[in-house]
Design an enzyme around this catalytic site. Structure first.
Site, PDB file in Angstrom:
ATOM      1  N   HIS A   1       0.828  -1.223   0.000  1.00 28.28           N
ATOM      2  CA  HIS A   1       0.000   0.000   0.000  1.00 28.28           C
ATOM      3  C   HIS A   1       0.860   1.271   0.000  1.00 28.28           C
ATOM      4  CE1 HIS A   1      -3.726  -2.284   0.918  1.00 28.28           C
ATOM      5  NE2 HIS A   1      -2.941  -3.023   1.659  1.00 28.28           N
TER       6      HIS A   1
ATOM      7  N   ASP B   1       0.119  -6.056   5.406  1.00 30.03           N
ATOM      8  CA  ASP B   1      -0.921  -6.813   4.711  1.00 30.03           C
ATOM      9  C   ASP B   1      -0.853  -6.622   3.205  1.00 30.03           C
ATOM     10  OD1 ASP B   1      -1.681  -4.107   5.186  1.00 30.03           O
ATOM     11  OD2 ASP B   1      -3.712  -4.592   4.518  1.00 30.03           O
ATOM     12  N   GLU B   2      -1.409  -7.574   2.486  1.00 31.42           N
ATOM     13  CA  GLU B   2      -1.707  -7.468   1.052  1.00 31.42           C
ATOM     14  C   GLU B   2      -0.520  -6.972   0.226  1.00 31.42           C
ATOM     15  OE1 GLU B   2      -5.160  -4.960   1.189  1.00 31.42           O
ATOM     16  OE2 GLU B   2      -6.499  -6.616   1.673  1.00 31.42           O
ATOM     17  N   ILE B   3       0.611  -7.650   0.356  1.00 34.30           N
ATOM     18  CA  ILE B   3       1.787  -7.319  -0.458  1.00 34.30           C
ATOM     19  C   ILE B   3       1.605  -7.953  -1.837  1.00 34.30           C
ATOM     20  CG2 ILE B   3       4.296  -7.464  -0.654  1.00 34.30           C
ATOM     21  CD1 ILE B   3       4.362  -7.879   2.406  1.00 34.30           C
TER      22      ILE B   3
ATOM     23  N   ASP C   1      -1.689 -11.200   7.733  1.00 35.55           N
ATOM     24  CA  ASP C   1      -0.891 -11.641   6.586  1.00 35.55           C
ATOM     25  C   ASP C   1       0.547 -11.944   6.997  1.00 35.55           C
ATOM     26  OD1 ASP C   1      -2.975  -9.610   6.052  1.00 35.55           O
ATOM     27  OD2 ASP C   1      -2.614 -10.061   3.945  1.00 35.55           O
TER      28      ASP C   1
END
Length: 560
Positions: free
Chosen positions: A276, A358-360, A410
């Protein structure tokens, strides 16, 4: 044949009506049984929210005299005096014509046992409230924050009669409340990247959290869409803000932290990394992977979710610099700012520091020759290895500067048992991950999206109230559940609808996290929550009705 059909229809109607009657009777019977089984479960009168740990109530009422005051019978502090003044002004907004007598409540004695006002994880919020008569009424707290929670309860007990201009407490005296929270971490996460919220709006959020007996604002301050955080260490980062007027200055942050303390609300910052990170690159383009937006590649990188490039010579220095700057410490990672005279390094921030994780999007690293060459030089075989190395350095840096790292689940799924045990894991996908993390000895914060994400159209107070954060977690691991958070992700939310999205659903989360586990009766909860919603509206907090996003017709707030 026609008569037979009519008889069949008539019989079906009777069966349906009878079924509804039986179901209703069972529901009422179960409701009464629930109240009888849970002797500590509070009655609908007084309608205290969130329900206290223990309450004993009589049936008497008392008028409050116009000479009523809070009388401090212990050592005092400026914060205690400010808190008492705040609640006095919240309570007594109308004329009071009742003269003092032996039959009126003329004072509430305030006993503060400790002047310790340090606001950190696990701070004491317990209180004892006794109201028997004018001579035997007191509020006692180990800390000023316990006094704050007790004053909120006292506020909810008081009613006003416009016909004779009187304040009174109705049908619950003598009263003894011993209260304390079930979990030490109870909060709401607010995303200020997708939409910017003014400082005054954030202060109002903090105030509303205190009314609900929350104790934490998890401030998700930056994300891919914008970087509104003003850094004196790396000033070009604010080039990623939506505009020059949508930025949080150092003064703003100190003001928010100070107001949090005045309301018993910890301010836990989140600087999400390495994912992000697109907004970081507006000021420092080299932070992103080379070739991330190459249109000729078959594996596309989502432009809204580009991660940092760990091979960039700027990634770790800027990341470490932000952690140091906004932790109130300096370990040499702030090259552009060395004048400490204006208190940059005296920020009083929480002992928990959230760093996302998170969410790499690994495909964004796939197109970068620089990253692949760097991986070969450092013997890193996979992009997961790259993420692990970066995250481990961030975790160690936080521990070095005396902060407790918090990361989204994550990171636990990436490291599994190799994740340092100092890390607190925030769970947002599924309860099975909470069970897995606690079985492996990790402390967790619960924020399960399907129940406690507040922006969803199906989010409602019943759904939130019915979720139990310790569900299916073994008894020996219950202590690892530190609490939970409702979450406001702001793609579809801004200042115009923020409080309607927050409440009343967040209020349901507040009771789940504060009150004993056996508070599960929805009929009882609905009655108390309707009353509490009215008290929020009275104080300028624009909560939505319990059953809809807006009123459906003309009703009292007590029936909406």
């Amino acid at each position: 044949m026609i008569i037979l059909k009519r008889n069949i229809v008539f019989l079906l109607i009777i069966i349906i009506v009878l079924g509804i009657f039986i179901a209703t009777s069972i529901e009422i019977k179960n409701y009464k049984l629930s109240l009888n089984q849970n002797k500590n479960e509070i009655s609908k009168n007084p309608p205290i929210w969130p329900a206290p740990f223990y309450g004993q109530f009589g049936n008497n009422s008392i008028l409050i005299s116009k000479e009523f005051n809070f009388t401090i019978i212990s050592d005092s502090t400026l914060l205690l005096n400010k808190t008492l003044s705040k609640y006095y002004n919240l309570i007594f907004t109308q004329d009071n014509l009742i003269n003092s007598s032996s039959n009126t409540l003329n004072k509430l004695n305030i006993n503060l046992k400790s002047k310790n006002e340090i606001l950190k994880f696990g701070f004491d919020e317990s209180y004892k409230l006794i109201i028997k008569n004018n001579e035997n009424s007191k509020l006692e707290g180990n800390t000023v924050y316990g006094i704050m929670r007790g004053l909120e309860t006292f506020y909810q007990l008081i009613k006003y009669n416009f016909s004779d201009n009187s304040y009174f407490i109705e049908n619950c005296l003598p009263l003894i409340i011993n209260d304390k929270p079930r979990f030490p971490h109870r909060g709401v996460m607010l995303d200020t990247s997708r939409h910017f919220y003014s400082v005054d709006t954030i202060l109002k959020v903090i105030e509303s959290l205190s009314y609900n007996k929350f104790n934490t604002l998890h401030w998700h301050i930056i994300d891919s869409q914008s970087f509104p955080l003003s850094s004196k260490s790396y000033p070009n980062l604010i080039n990623g803000a939506w505009s020059k007027s949508e930025i949080y200055s150092y003064h703003d942050i100190k003001r928010i932290i100070k107001y949090g303390k005045e309301n018993g609300i910890r301010i836990q910052l989140e600087i999400d990394m390495p994912g992000h990170a697109k907004s970081w690159s507006v000021g420092y383009p080299d932070l992103l992977p080379h070739g991330w937006n190459d249109s000729t590649t078959t594996i596309k990188c989502p432009d809204y979710d580009v991660p940092l490039d760990p091979s960039s010579p700027l990634s770790l220095p800027i990341s470490f610099g932000l952690l140091s700057e906004f932790s109130g410490t300096d370990y040499g990672y702030n090259p552009n700012y060395d004048d400490k005279s204006n208190n940059l390094f005296n920020l009083t921030v929480d002992d928990l520091f959230h760093v996302g994780g998170d969410e790499i999007e690994y495909q964004c690293w796939n197109n970068s020759k620089r990253i692949k060459d760097w991986m070969n030089e450092n013997n890193l075989k996979t992009f997961q290895d790259v993420a692990k190395q970066f995250q481990l350095k961030i975790i160690k840096q936080l521990l070095k500067i005396g902060k407790i790292p918090v990361l989204w689940e994550d990171t636990f799924q990436l490291f599994y048992k190799d994740l340092p045990k100092d890390v607190i894991v925030e769970i947002y996908h599924d309860q099975s991950t909470a069970i897995n993390a606690t079985n492996n000895g990790y402390k967790i914060i619960s924020s399960i999206a399907r129940y406690w994400y507040l922006e969803y159209s199906y989010s409602n107070w019943i759904r939130a109230y019915n979720f139990e954060p310790t569900l299916n977690i073994s008894k020996s691991n219950i202590h690892l559940v530190l609490g939970g958070e409702g979450a406001i992700w702001s793609e579809s939310i801004d200042s115009s609808n923020l409080f309607q999205k927050l409440y009343p659903t967040s209020s349901a989360i507040a009771e789940r996290l504060w009150s004993p586990i056996y508070y599960t009766n929805l009929l009882n909860a609905k009655s108390r929550l309707q009353s509490f919603r009215c008290s929020l509206l009275k104080r300028g907090i624009n909560s939505a009705p319990l059953n809809n996003s807006s009123p459906l017709s003309a009703f009292s707030c007590y029936n909406s």
